[in-house]
Design a protein around this motif. Structure first.
Motif, PDB file in Angstrom:
ATOM      1  N   SER A  60      47.672  33.850  36.054  1.00  0.00           N
ATOM      2  CA  SER A  60      47.570  32.754  37.012  1.00  0.00           C
ATOM      3  C   SER A  60      46.147  32.647  37.540  1.00  0.00           C
ATOM      4  O   SER A  60      45.675  33.542  38.255  1.00  0.00           O
ATOM      5  N   PRO A  61      45.449  31.551  37.220  1.00  0.00           N
ATOM      6  CA  PRO A  61      44.085  31.391  37.732  1.00  0.00           C
ATOM      7  C   PRO A  61      44.043  31.342  39.262  1.00  0.00           C
ATOM      8  O   PRO A  61      43.088  31.819  39.867  1.00  0.00           O
ATOM      9  N   VAL A  62      45.073  30.798  39.881  1.00  0.00           N
ATOM     10  CA  VAL A  62      45.118  30.729  41.343  1.00  0.00           C
ATOM     11  C   VAL A  62      45.175  32.141  41.931  1.00  0.00           C
ATOM     12  O   VAL A  62      44.469  32.453  42.897  1.00  0.00           O
ATOM     13  N   GLN A  63      45.991  33.004  41.333  1.00  0.00           N
ATOM     14  CA  GLN A  63      46.097  34.379  41.817  1.00  0.00           C
ATOM     15  C   GLN A  63      44.794  35.134  41.618  1.00  0.00           C
ATOM     16  O   GLN A  63      44.340  35.861  42.504  1.00  0.00           O
ATOM     17  N   VAL A 122      41.659  33.923  41.347  1.00  0.00           N
ATOM     18  CA  VAL A 122      40.625  33.409  42.248  1.00  0.00           C
ATOM     19  C   VAL A 122      40.940  33.782  43.702  1.00  0.00           C
ATOM     20  O   VAL A 122      40.042  34.137  44.468  1.00  0.00           O
ATOM     21  N   SER A 123      42.216  33.733  44.073  1.00  0.00           N
ATOM     22  CA  SER A 123      42.606  34.099  45.438  1.00  0.00           C
ATOM     23  C   SER A 123      42.312  35.568  45.718  1.00  0.00           C
ATOM     24  O   SER A 123      41.800  35.908  46.791  1.00  0.00           O
TER      25      SER A 123
END
Length: 128
Positions: free
Chosen positions: A95-98, A100-101
């Motif tokens: 997951s790119p969101v995970q 980056v987060s």
């Protein structure tokens, strides 16, 4: 003579900090299933708490660094980059969101930790 950003932190201490943060991330990740099973209230937040703890551990011992925020940032981001290949092996790890987060949390927590550690050092707080 101009001081570069590389001169603002102790690279040897940064590697040690990254290693300590990596170990905390690794052990916390290995204990995640047990945390979910034995402490259901903490289970969903276990990996977040582990990440925050790992980034604080990575940023705490600054060595001979001139700028504690840079030291903390470099150490915590390197700790996350060390664990990232293992995260990517997981089915949910792409997951790119995970990613980056978590990287943003590493930057924020480590900079705050470095700042706090610098304030403690200047105010005469204990180093141990």
């Amino acid at each position: 003579m101009m001081i570069s950003w590389f001169d603002k932190f102790d690279p040897v201490a940064a590697v040690r900090g990254a290693w300590r943060g990596f170990v905390v991330l690794l052990i916390g990740g290995l204990f995640a299933p047990a945390a979910v099973g034995f402490v259901p209230v903490v289970g969903p937040f276990w990996l977040v708490l582990t990440a925050v703890a790992a980034f604080v551990v990575a940023a705490w011992e600054q060595g001979a660094s001139a700028d504690f925020r840079w030291y903390g940032l470099i150490s915590a981001v390197c700790a996350y980059l060390l664990i990232l290949p293992l995260v990517l092996l997981q089915p949910d790890g792409h997951s790119p969101v995970q990613i980056v987060s978590t990287l943003a949390v590493a930057v924020l927590v480590s900079a705050c930790t470095g700042f706090a550690r610098g304030r403690l050092s200047r105010s005469g707080g204990s180093d141990e």
